[in-house]
Design a protein around this motif. Structure first.
Motif, PDB file in Angstrom:
ATOM      1  N   HIS A  89       0.933  -1.286  -0.049  1.00  0.00           N
ATOM      2  CA  HIS A  89      -0.114  -0.030   0.022  1.00  0.00           C
ATOM      3  C   HIS A  89       0.946   1.252   0.018  1.00  0.00           C
ATOM      4  O   HIS A  89       1.641   1.357   0.649  1.00  0.00           O
ATOM      5  N   GLY A  90       0.754   1.987  -0.909  1.00  0.00           N
ATOM      6  CA  GLY A  90       1.427   3.468  -1.215  1.00  0.00           C
ATOM      7  C   GLY A  90       1.466   4.169  -0.130  1.00  0.00           C
ATOM      8  O   GLY A  90       2.768   4.773   0.378  1.00  0.00           O
ATOM      9  N   SER A  91       0.693   4.417   0.905  1.00  0.00           N
ATOM     10  CA  SER A  91       0.408   5.200   1.920  1.00  0.00           C
ATOM     11  C   SER A  91       1.363   4.610   3.204  1.00  0.00           C
ATOM     12  O   SER A  91       2.158   5.411   3.693  1.00  0.00           O
ATOM     13  N   LEU A  92       1.360   3.407   3.126  1.00  0.00           N
ATOM     14  CA  LEU A  92       2.338   2.733   4.231  1.00  0.00           C
ATOM     15  C   LEU A  92       3.603   2.637   3.673  1.00  0.00           C
ATOM     16  O   LEU A  92       4.604   2.750   4.573  1.00  0.00           O
ATOM     17  N   GLN A  93       3.790   2.778   2.384  1.00  0.00           N
ATOM     18  CA  GLN A  93       4.973   2.472   2.039  1.00  0.00           C
ATOM     19  C   GLN A  93       5.928   4.011   2.499  1.00  0.00           C
ATOM     20  O   GLN A  93       6.902   3.865   2.757  1.00  0.00           O
ATOM     21  N   GLU A  94       5.103   4.982   2.231  1.00  0.00           N
ATOM     22  CA  GLU A  94       5.549   6.426   2.237  1.00  0.00           C
ATOM     23  C   GLU A  94       5.720   6.657   3.868  1.00  0.00           C
ATOM     24  O   GLU A  94       7.053   7.168   4.171  1.00  0.00           O
ATOM     25  N   ILE A  95       5.011   6.338   4.885  1.00  0.00           N
ATOM     26  CA  ILE A  95       5.277   6.474   6.022  1.00  0.00           C
ATOM     27  C   ILE A  95       6.232   5.785   6.755  1.00  0.00           C
ATOM     28  O   ILE A  95       6.980   6.057   7.512  1.00  0.00           O
ATOM     29  N   ILE A  96       6.309   4.394   6.372  1.00  0.00           N
ATOM     30  CA  ILE A  96       7.565   3.871   6.866  1.00  0.00           C
ATOM     31  C   ILE A  96       8.922   4.024   6.356  1.00  0.00           C
ATOM     32  O   ILE A  96       9.777   4.418   6.913  1.00  0.00           O
ATOM     33  N   PHE A  97       8.921   4.253   4.989  1.00  0.00           N
ATOM     34  CA  PHE A  97      10.161   4.730   4.340  1.00  0.00           C
ATOM     35  C   PHE A  97      10.596   5.750   4.883  1.00  0.00           C
ATOM     36  O   PHE A  97      11.629   6.168   5.491  1.00  0.00           O
ATOM     37  N   ASP A  98       9.719   7.003   5.167  1.00  0.00           N
ATOM     38  CA  ASP A  98      10.234   8.363   5.786  1.00  0.00           C
ATOM     39  C   ASP A  98      10.738   8.033   7.044  1.00  0.00           C
ATOM     40  O   ASP A  98      11.587   8.729   7.519  1.00  0.00           O
ATOM     41  N   TRP A  99      10.088   7.220   8.020  1.00  0.00           N
ATOM     42  CA  TRP A  99      10.358   7.061   9.367  1.00  0.00           C
ATOM     43  C   TRP A  99      11.903   6.499   9.080  1.00  0.00           C
ATOM     44  O   TRP A  99      12.525   6.783  10.060  1.00  0.00           O
ATOM     45  N   CYS A 100      12.243   5.354   8.426  1.00  0.00           N
ATOM     46  CA  CYS A 100      13.226   4.767   8.236  1.00  0.00           C
ATOM     47  C   CYS A 100      14.783   5.787   7.746  1.00  0.00           C
ATOM     48  O   CYS A 100      15.549   5.834   8.259  1.00  0.00           O
ATOM     49  N   VAL A 101      14.055   6.687   6.950  1.00  0.00           N
ATOM     50  CA  VAL A 101      14.970   7.789   6.396  1.00  0.00           C
ATOM     51  C   VAL A 101      15.363   8.807   7.666  1.00  0.00           C
ATOM     52  O   VAL A 101      16.555   8.911   7.832  1.00  0.00           O
ATOM     53  N   ASN A 102      14.268   9.119   8.389  1.00  0.00           N
ATOM     54  CA  ASN A 102      14.412   9.871   9.525  1.00  0.00           C
ATOM     55  C   ASN A 102      15.190   9.485  10.755  1.00  0.00           C
ATOM     56  O   ASN A 102      15.812  10.017  11.521  1.00  0.00           O
ATOM     57  N   SER A 103      14.853   8.096  10.883  1.00  0.00           N
ATOM     58  CA  SER A 103      15.444   7.364  11.921  1.00  0.00           C
ATOM     59  C   SER A 103      16.148   5.906  11.968  1.00  0.00           C
ATOM     60  O   SER A 103      16.232   5.264  12.895  1.00  0.00           O
ATOM     61  N   GLY A 104      16.475   5.493  10.793  1.00  0.00           N
ATOM     62  CA  GLY A 104      17.083   4.391  10.570  1.00  0.00           C
ATOM     63  C   GLY A 104      16.476   3.121  10.991  1.00  0.00           C
ATOM     64  O   GLY A 104      15.181   3.140  11.005  1.00  0.00           O
ATOM     65  N   HIS A 105      16.876   2.280  11.608  1.00  0.00           N
ATOM     66  CA  HIS A 105      16.413   0.861  12.039  1.00  0.00           C
ATOM     67  C   HIS A 105      15.448   1.170  13.354  1.00  0.00           C
ATOM     68  O   HIS A 105      14.610   0.358  13.691  1.00  0.00           O
ATOM     69  N   TRP A 106      15.635   2.428  13.954  1.00  0.00           N
ATOM     70  CA  TRP A 106      14.549   2.748  15.125  1.00  0.00           C
ATOM     71  C   TRP A 106      13.258   3.173  14.386  1.00  0.00           C
ATOM     72  O   TRP A 106      12.107   2.616  14.919  1.00  0.00           O
ATOM     73  N   GLY A 107      13.046   3.608  13.254  1.00  0.00           N
ATOM     74  CA  GLY A 107      11.918   3.620  12.491  1.00  0.00           C
ATOM     75  C   GLY A 107      11.386   2.260  12.088  1.00  0.00           C
ATOM     76  O   GLY A 107      10.100   2.102  12.537  1.00  0.00           O
ATOM     77  N   ALA A 108      12.018   1.336  11.737  1.00  0.00           N
ATOM     78  CA  ALA A 108      11.694  -0.075  11.637  1.00  0.00           C
ATOM     79  C   ALA A 108      11.051  -0.529  12.900  1.00  0.00           C
ATOM     80  O   ALA A 108      10.343  -1.315  12.904  1.00  0.00           O
ATOM     81  N   ARG A 109      12.041  -0.550  13.885  1.00  0.00           N
ATOM     82  CA  ARG A 109      11.506  -1.077  15.257  1.00  0.00           C
ATOM     83  C   ARG A 109      10.179  -0.314  15.476  1.00  0.00           C
ATOM     84  O   ARG A 109       9.362  -1.111  16.274  1.00  0.00           O
ATOM     85  N   GLY A 110      10.117   0.730  15.360  1.00  0.00           N
ATOM     86  CA  GLY A 110       8.865   1.570  15.710  1.00  0.00           C
ATOM     87  C   GLY A 110       7.751   0.754  15.064  1.00  0.00           C
ATOM     88  O   GLY A 110       6.690   0.577  15.676  1.00  0.00           O
ATOM     89  N   VAL A 111       7.857   0.548  13.813  1.00  0.00           N
ATOM     90  CA  VAL A 111       6.627  -0.107  12.969  1.00  0.00           C
ATOM     91  C   VAL A 111       6.445  -1.593  13.581  1.00  0.00           C
ATOM     92  O   VAL A 111       5.043  -1.925  13.850  1.00  0.00           O
ATOM     93  N   GLN A 112       7.427  -2.228  13.971  1.00  0.00           N
ATOM     94  CA  GLN A 112       7.377  -3.435  14.886  1.00  0.00           C
ATOM     95  C   GLN A 112       6.674  -3.394  15.998  1.00  0.00           C
ATOM     96  O   GLN A 112       5.660  -4.139  16.395  1.00  0.00           O
TER      97      GLN A 112
END
Length: 189
Positions: A94-117
């Motif tokens: 889903h494009g909106s999920l791609q955007e918010i997750i990509f942007d969080w990873c760009v902004n915070s690296g693996h902390w963004g991925a951990r946040g999604v988890q």
């Protein structure tokens, strides 16, 4: 369902928030160009162009774009490798999920991925390992849940995350910008 976003679309969206040149006192990343932090990525080839520019013209003004196509291409390659492929953004359906997750990873690296988890574990009854890797299990969880519900929980989690890290060091200086950044990302059916 909103179309899957291309890397170019996601990159263009993230760069609107990242800007161009910055060297802000208190930023742990130090000197930054289009979101690539020198302290975190000192071996990135783009620094050669930036250093050559500074040698020729002196200091660089905040948010100045160095108009060298090779430099912009190096930034794109960096984002594609470090964020788009590393976090399997192309496998999110889903494009909106791609955007918010990509942007969080760009902004915070693996902390963004951990946040999604963390969101998936807390609010969607998943039992994911909090490893900051968007692999098979995390992708499956992202793709089976209602995109709009997941999007809004991720957005709220990012706001909480920014408020939490703003209490550390000089991060409070960046809180307003982080909140503006997440405020501009909206769900699109």
């Amino acid at each position: 369902m909103k179309h899957i976003k291309t890397f170019e679309e996601l990159f263009d969206g993230a760069i609107k928030h990242e800007g161009y040149y910055a060297n802000v006192i208190g930023d742990r990343g130090g000197e930054t160009y289009m979101g690539v932090a020198r302290n975190l990525h000192p071996d990135w080839k783009g620094w050669e162009y930036i250093d050559a520019y500074k040698e020729t013209y002196g200091s660089i003004k905040r948010n100045f774009k160095i108009d060298v196509p090779e430099l912009t291409q190096l930034v794109k390659e960096f984002y594609k490798t470090e964020f788009y492929h590393r976090y399997n953004i192309d496998k999110i359906k889903h494009g909106s999920l791609q955007e918010i997750i990509f942007d969080w990873c760009v902004n915070s690296g693996h902390w963004g991925a951990r946040g999604v988890q963390r969101v998936l574990n807390q609010f969607f009854d998943e039992d994911l390992k909090m490893d900051g890797i968007i692999g098979f299990n995390t992708l499956t969880a992202i793709n089976i849940h209602e995109p709009k519900d997941l999007f809004w929980e991720i957005k709220k989690a990012r706001i909480r995350y920014y408020h939490k890290i703003a209490k550390k060091g000089k991060n409070h200086l960046f809180l307003e910008g982080w909140l503006k950044r997440i405020g501009k990302i909206d769900f699109d059916d």
